[in-house]
Scaffold this motif. Structure first.
Motif, short mmCIF file in Angstrom:
data_model
loop_
_atom_site.label_atom_id
_atom_site.label_comp_id
_atom_site.label_asym_id
_atom_site.label_seq_id
_atom_site.Cartn_x
_atom_site.Cartn_y
_atom_site.Cartn_z
N ASN A 18 63.46 92.16 3.40
CA ASN A 18 62.24 91.92 2.74
C ASN A 18 62.27 90.54 2.08
O ASN A 18 62.45 90.61 1.03
N ALA A 21 59.77 89.74 -1.98
CA ALA A 21 59.79 91.45 -2.46
C ALA A 21 59.61 91.30 -4.03
O ALA A 21 59.73 92.61 -4.30
N LEU A 97 61.19 92.40 7.21
CA LEU A 97 59.75 92.51 6.49
C LEU A 97 59.36 90.87 6.12
O LEU A 97 59.87 90.57 4.97
#
Length: 262
Positions: A18, A21, A97
Motif C-alpha cells: 500500500n 499509507a 494499492l
C-alpha cells in the motif's frame, strides 16, 4: 476502526503493498485491509508517520503482520526495493494499492515545468512503475489485484487542474490498458475515482482558499464530502472475490458530482 468495515471474502491472509499509507485514503485502506486479516507492507515518504501507523496497527490488529518501507514512488529503484522487501518478508505479493499522489491546483498559465513534471512523475509515472514492479511478482504467483486511486478528475475535467487532470486521466487509461494486457496472467487492474474526500490534502486546499467547502457540498448531489473509509470500502470490494469478474474498470465514488451536468 478494526470493526468499521464489512467483511469481504478472499482477503484474509493476503499480502498487500500500500503506497501513500501514512495518511488520508492510503491510511484508511491500510485499516480496511488489516480488518480483513491481510498482512501489510506500507510505503510512504513519511518515516515518522509510518512508524506511528505500525505501532498503532500492532495493537489494533494483533493477528496480522505489518511492515514498512520509506521511499518515493518517483524512484523506480525504491519501488523495486519495496516490492522485493514485501516478497522477502511475506513470500509473495497479492494486492497493490496505489495511493501515493499529489494535487496540483493552479492557473495553467502559472504552472512551471518543474511543477508539471513533478505531478506527472508522481501521479502517473510513479503509479505505472509500481504496477510494473508488482505485476512481475504477481505473475510468478499466478495472479493478483492492482488498484490505483485516480480521481473523478480522471474521467471529467476542471479549470486550474491541467497537470492533475492529465495525470489522473492517464492513470485511468493506464489501468484499462494493463487490465487487458495482464488478464492472461490472472491480474485484475482497476481504478477508483474519488470525488472530494475529507482528507488532509483537501483540508489544505480549503485552508488556503483554493476550495470552498460549502460550494463543494452544494455542487455534490448527495450534499456532502466523502470519507476515506468509503473509498477504502470500494477498494475492499474490488480486491475481494466478489469482484472476480471486474477488471479494466474506473469506479467513480463522488457523491454524484460527475453525473450532475448543471
Amino acid at each position: 476502526m478494526s470493526n468499521a468495515f464489512t467483511q469481504f471474502p478472499g482477503l484474509s491472509g493476503k499480502i498487500v503493498l500500500n503506497t501513500g499509507a501514512a495518511s488520508g485514503i492510503g491510511l484508511a485502506m491500510a485499516h480496511a485491509f488489516a480488518s480483513q486479516g491481510a498482512n501489510l507492507m506500507l510505503l510512504d515518504l513519511d518515516a515518522q508517520g509510518l512508524a506511528s501507523v505500525k505501532s498503532e496497527f500492532e495493537i489494533a490488529y494483533p493477528g496480522i503482520i505489518v511492515d514498512t518501507f520509506v521511499g518515493s514512488i518517483r524512484d523506480p529503484i525504491a519501488i523495486d526495493d519495496a516490492v522485493q522487501s514485501a516478497v522477502a518478508r511475506f513470500g509473495r505479493l497479492d494486492v497493490l494499492l496505489n495511493n501515493a499522489g499529489i494535487s496540483m491546483n493552479k492557473p495553467s498559465l502559472e504552472v512551471t515545468p518543474d511543477e508539471w513534471r513533478r505531478t506527472i512523475d508522481i501521479d502517473l509515472s510513479g503509479t505505472f512503475f509500481c504496477c510494473q514492479s508488482a505485476a512481475r511478482q504477481m505473475i510468478k504467483n499466478g495472479g493478483g489485484v492492482i488498484l490505483a486511486t485516480a480521481s473523478m478528475w480522471g474521467v471529467a475535467s476542471s479549470a486550474r487542474r491541467a497537470a492533475y487532470c492529465a495525470a489522473k486521466a492517464g492513470v485511468v487509461s493506464l489501468c484499462k490498458s494493463l487490465a487487458v494486457e495482464w488478464a492472461q496472467h490472472n491480474i485484475r487492474v482497476n481504478a477508483i475515482c474519488p470525488g472530494y474526500i475529507q482528507t488532509s490534502l483537501v483540508a489544505e486546499l480549503l485552508n488556503r482558499g483554493a476550495l470552498d467547502e460549502e460550494s463543494l457540498r452544494q455542487r455534490t448531489p448527495l450534499g456532502r464530502l466523502g470519507t476515506p473509509e468509503e473509498i477504502a470500502q470500494t477498494a475492499l470490494y474490488l480486491s475481494s472475490d466478489l469482484a472476480r469478474f471486474v477488471t479494466g474498470h474506473a469506479m467513480v465514488v463522488d457523491g454524484g458530482w460527475t453525473a450532475n451536468g448543471y
